[in-house]
Write a protein that holds these residues in place. Structure first.
Motif, PDB file in Angstrom:
ATOM      1  N   ALA A 178     -58.093  17.363 -41.883  1.00 32.59           N
ATOM      2  CA  ALA A 178     -56.896  16.607 -41.496  1.00 32.59           C
ATOM      3  C   ALA A 178     -56.431  17.031 -40.109  1.00 32.59           C
ATOM      4  O   ALA A 178     -56.055  16.197 -39.281  1.00 32.59           O
ATOM      5  N   ASP A 179     -56.475  18.335 -39.834  1.00 30.38           N
ATOM      6  CA  ASP A 179     -56.085  18.832 -38.515  1.00 30.38           C
ATOM      7  C   ASP A 179     -57.014  18.293 -37.434  1.00 30.38           C
ATOM      8  O   ASP A 179     -56.567  17.906 -36.364  1.00 30.38           O
ATOM      9  N   ALA A 180     -58.326  18.276 -37.721  1.00 36.01           N
ATOM     10  CA  ALA A 180     -59.298  17.774 -36.745  1.00 36.01           C
ATOM     11  C   ALA A 180     -59.055  16.301 -36.464  1.00 36.01           C
ATOM     12  O   ALA A 180     -59.137  15.858 -35.326  1.00 36.01           O
ATOM     13  N   ARG A 181     -58.725  15.539 -37.495  1.00 32.08           N
ATOM     14  CA  ARG A 181     -58.427  14.117 -37.312  1.00 32.08           C
ATOM     15  C   ARG A 181     -57.217  13.956 -36.401  1.00 32.08           C
ATOM     16  O   ARG A 181     -57.220  13.141 -35.484  1.00 32.08           O
ATOM     17  N   GLU A 182     -56.172  14.773 -36.640  1.00 31.03           N
ATOM     18  CA  GLU A 182     -54.972  14.710 -35.801  1.00 31.03           C
ATOM     19  C   GLU A 182     -55.283  15.136 -34.365  1.00 31.03           C
ATOM     20  O   GLU A 182     -54.776  14.527 -33.413  1.00 31.03           O
ATOM     21  N   LEU A 183     -56.107  16.170 -34.210  1.00 36.64           N
ATOM     22  CA  LEU A 183     -56.507  16.601 -32.869  1.00 36.64           C
ATOM     23  C   LEU A 183     -57.247  15.480 -32.148  1.00 36.64           C
ATOM     24  O   LEU A 183     -57.022  15.239 -30.966  1.00 36.64           O
ATOM     25  N   PHE A 184     -58.141  14.807 -32.879  1.00 37.51           N
ATOM     26  CA  PHE A 184     -58.890  13.702 -32.289  1.00 37.51           C
ATOM     27  C   PHE A 184     -57.938  12.588 -31.854  1.00 37.51           C
ATOM     28  O   PHE A 184     -58.045  12.070 -30.741  1.00 37.51           O
ATOM     29  N   ASP A 223     -76.308   7.480 -29.768  1.00 33.63           N
ATOM     30  CA  ASP A 223     -75.944   7.841 -28.390  1.00 33.63           C
ATOM     31  C   ASP A 223     -75.812   9.352 -28.221  1.00 33.63           C
ATOM     32  O   ASP A 223     -76.211   9.905 -27.203  1.00 33.63           O
ATOM     33  N   LEU A 224     -75.235  10.033 -29.227  1.00 35.07           N
ATOM     34  CA  LEU A 224     -75.145  11.490 -29.152  1.00 35.07           C
ATOM     35  C   LEU A 224     -76.542  12.096 -29.031  1.00 35.07           C
ATOM     36  O   LEU A 224     -76.782  12.978 -28.209  1.00 35.07           O
ATOM     37  N   ARG A 225     -77.462  11.594 -29.842  1.00 33.22           N
ATOM     38  CA  ARG A 225     -78.856  12.073 -29.807  1.00 33.22           C
ATOM     39  C   ARG A 225     -79.508  11.757 -28.460  1.00 33.22           C
ATOM     40  O   ARG A 225     -80.107  12.622 -27.827  1.00 33.22           O
ATOM     41  N   ALA A 226     -79.366  10.529 -28.003  1.00 36.18           N
ATOM     42  CA  ALA A 226     -79.982  10.095 -26.742  1.00 36.18           C
ATOM     43  C   ALA A 226     -79.456  10.891 -25.543  1.00 36.18           C
ATOM     44  O   ALA A 226     -80.189  11.134 -24.587  1.00 36.18           O
ATOM     45  N   ASN A 227     -78.200  11.313 -25.609  1.00 35.23           N
ATOM     46  CA  ASN A 227     -77.594  12.044 -24.502  1.00 35.23           C
ATOM     47  C   ASN A 227     -77.633  13.566 -24.684  1.00 35.23           C
ATOM     48  O   ASN A 227     -77.069  14.295 -23.876  1.00 35.23           O
ATOM     49  N   GLY A 228     -78.289  14.024 -25.757  1.00 37.57           N
ATOM     50  CA  GLY A 228     -78.434  15.460 -25.987  1.00 37.57           C
ATOM     51  C   GLY A 228     -77.209  16.164 -26.524  1.00 37.57           C
ATOM     52  O   GLY A 228     -77.049  17.363 -26.338  1.00 37.57           O
ATOM     53  N   TYR A 229     -76.335  15.428 -27.211  1.00 38.81           N
ATOM     54  CA  TYR A 229     -75.109  16.012 -27.754  1.00 38.81           C
ATOM     55  C   TYR A 229     -75.086  15.979 -29.279  1.00 38.81           C
ATOM     56  O   TYR A 229     -74.028  15.864 -29.884  1.00 38.81           O
ATOM     57  N   ASP A 230     -76.237  16.064 -29.911  1.00 42.71           N
ATOM     58  CA  ASP A 230     -76.265  15.886 -31.358  1.00 42.71           C
ATOM     59  C   ASP A 230     -76.170  17.183 -32.154  1.00 42.71           C
ATOM     60  O   ASP A 230     -76.275  17.171 -33.368  1.00 42.71           O
ATOM     61  N   ASP A 231     -75.944  18.317 -31.494  1.00 45.19           N
ATOM     62  CA  ASP A 231     -75.724  19.549 -32.263  1.00 45.19           C
ATOM     63  C   ASP A 231     -74.318  20.069 -31.973  1.00 45.19           C
ATOM     64  O   ASP A 231     -73.727  19.785 -30.931  1.00 45.19           O
ATOM     65  N   VAL A 232     -73.789  20.810 -32.916  1.00 47.65           N
ATOM     66  CA  VAL A 232     -72.398  21.260 -32.837  1.00 47.65           C
ATOM     67  C   VAL A 232     -72.137  22.114 -31.599  1.00 47.65           C
ATOM     68  O   VAL A 232     -71.116  21.935 -30.923  1.00 47.65           O
ATOM     69  N   GLU A 233     -73.040  23.025 -31.279  1.00 43.97           N
ATOM     70  CA  GLU A 233     -72.795  23.923 -30.145  1.00 43.97           C
ATOM     71  C   GLU A 233     -72.691  23.159 -28.818  1.00 43.97           C
ATOM     72  O   GLU A 233     -71.866  23.501 -27.969  1.00 43.97           O
ATOM     73  N   THR A 234     -73.507  22.131 -28.650  1.00 45.38           N
ATOM     74  CA  THR A 234     -73.427  21.327 -27.429  1.00 45.38           C
ATOM     75  C   THR A 234     -72.110  20.558 -27.392  1.00 45.38           C
ATOM     76  O   THR A 234     -71.460  20.473 -26.343  1.00 45.38           O
ATOM     77  N   LEU A 235     -71.703  20.009 -28.522  1.00 41.70           N
ATOM     78  CA  LEU A 235     -70.412  19.311 -28.588  1.00 41.70           C
ATOM     79  C   LEU A 235     -69.265  20.268 -28.285  1.00 41.70           C
ATOM     80  O   LEU A 235     -68.333  19.912 -27.557  1.00 41.70           O
ATOM     81  N   LEU A 238     -56.856  23.476 -26.096  1.00 39.99           N
ATOM     82  CA  LEU A 238     -57.190  23.733 -27.494  1.00 39.99           C
ATOM     83  C   LEU A 238     -57.862  25.095 -27.615  1.00 39.99           C
ATOM     84  O   LEU A 238     -58.672  25.466 -26.764  1.00 39.99           O
ATOM     85  N   ASP A 239     -57.536  25.815 -28.685  1.00 43.38           N
ATOM     86  CA  ASP A 239     -58.196  27.102 -28.888  1.00 43.38           C
ATOM     87  C   ASP A 239     -59.601  26.873 -29.442  1.00 43.38           C
ATOM     88  O   ASP A 239     -59.986  25.741 -29.763  1.00 43.38           O
ATOM     89  N   ASP A 240     -60.374  27.942 -29.546  1.00 46.50           N
ATOM     90  CA  ASP A 240     -61.776  27.834 -29.966  1.00 46.50           C
ATOM     91  C   ASP A 240     -61.930  27.184 -31.340  1.00 46.50           C
ATOM     92  O   ASP A 240     -62.841  26.388 -31.555  1.00 46.50           O
ATOM     93  N   ASP A 241     -61.046  27.525 -32.276  1.00 44.09           N
ATOM     94  CA  ASP A 241     -61.125  26.942 -33.621  1.00 44.09           C
ATOM     95  C   ASP A 241     -60.860  25.443 -33.589  1.00 44.09           C
ATOM     96  O   ASP A 241     -61.496  24.672 -34.302  1.00 44.09           O
ATOM     97  N   GLU A 242     -59.911  25.014 -32.778  1.00 40.56           N
ATOM     98  CA  GLU A 242     -59.605  23.589 -32.669  1.00 40.56           C
ATOM     99  C   GLU A 242     -60.769  22.829 -32.027  1.00 40.56           C
ATOM    100  O   GLU A 242     -61.123  21.733 -32.472  1.00 40.56           O
ATOM    101  N   VAL A 243     -61.372  23.416 -31.001  1.00 44.28           N
ATOM    102  CA  VAL A 243     -62.519  22.781 -30.351  1.00 44.28           C
ATOM    103  C   VAL A 243     -63.662  22.645 -31.354  1.00 44.28           C
ATOM    104  O   VAL A 243     -64.289  21.593 -31.464  1.00 44.28           O
ATOM    105  N   ARG A 244     -63.927  23.707 -32.111  1.00 49.06           N
ATOM    106  CA  ARG A 244     -65.011  23.673 -33.102  1.00 49.06           C
ATOM    107  C   ARG A 244     -64.700  22.643 -34.192  1.00 49.06           C
ATOM    108  O   ARG A 244     -65.580  21.907 -34.627  1.00 49.06           O
ATOM    109  N   ALA A 245     -63.453  22.574 -34.631  1.00 48.49           N
ATOM    110  CA  ALA A 245     -63.063  21.582 -35.648  1.00 48.49           C
ATOM    111  C   ALA A 245     -63.309  20.167 -35.120  1.00 48.49           C
ATOM    112  O   ALA A 245     -63.796  19.298 -35.859  1.00 48.49           O
ATOM    113  N   LEU A 246     -62.987  19.926 -33.860  1.00 45.61           N
ATOM    114  CA  LEU A 246     -63.246  18.612 -33.258  1.00 45.61           C
ATOM    115  C   LEU A 246     -64.743  18.304 -33.226  1.00 45.61           C
ATOM    116  O   LEU A 246     -65.150  17.182 -33.518  1.00 45.61           O
TER     117      LEU A 246
END
Length: 163
Positions: A61-67, A92-104, A134-142
């Motif tokens: 729910a927090d991630a949705r609100e952050l988004f 598109d995430l895959r095509a642009n190389g953003y399909d893993d969490v760490e890259t996001l 955003l702190d690290d936890d919020e970025v990761r949640a997003l």
């Protein structure tokens, strides 16, 4: 902090004597110790698991609100109003190389191209959002939220709406 509270509750709620050895010697003593220890461990594990489930629901729910607060202006429904071929849909995430969490996480925190960074350590300043960081936890949640929504193709009934 939530799981520490649950662990404390589990220890307090454990049956009397579950956390200490029985004083009476005898042949059944080891069985009593094991059963009491197992009950205490089970109570602790159940409390932690229940709290983690609640925390996961809360973070979703927090991630949705952050988004909604930080991303939806450009990425409503998984789209991209600035760069049409850089949507948040799985292909598109895959095509642009953003399909893993760490890259996001890196892109959300540091920004890239026209997208500003939202992390507390984002630099240089002109590459970062002008709003609150955003702190690290919020970025990761997003990042996890984006991956989850992309896997669901940003389905209308589950995605962030424009209402």
């Amino acid at each position: 902090t939530y799981w520490l509270t649950a662990a404390a509750v589990a220890v307090v709620a454990a049956p009397a004597g579950a956390l200490q050895r029985p004083l009476a010697p005898g042949p059944g003593r080891g069985v009593v110790e094991r059963d009491a220890g197992r009950r205490a461990a089970a109570a602790l594990a159940a409390a932690i698991a229940a709290t983690l489930v609640v925390a996961d629901v809360a973070s979703a729910a927090d991630a949705r609100e952050l988004f909604e607060a930080n991303c939806a202006a450009c990425h409503l429904g998984g789209g991209n109003v600035v760069a049409r071929r850089k949507t948040l849909f799985a292909a598109d995430l895959r095509a642009n190389g953003y399909d893993d969490v760490e890259t996001l996480v890196a892109v959300i925190a540091e920004g890239k191209g026209a997208m500003p960074g939202y992390g507390t350590a984002c630099a240089p300043r002109q590459a970062c959002t002008f709003g609150p960081r955003l702190d690290d936890d919020e970025v990761r949640a997003l990042a996890f939220f984006v991956r989850e929504r992309a896997a669901a193709s940003w389905a209308a009934e589950d995605s962030v709406s424009d209402s």
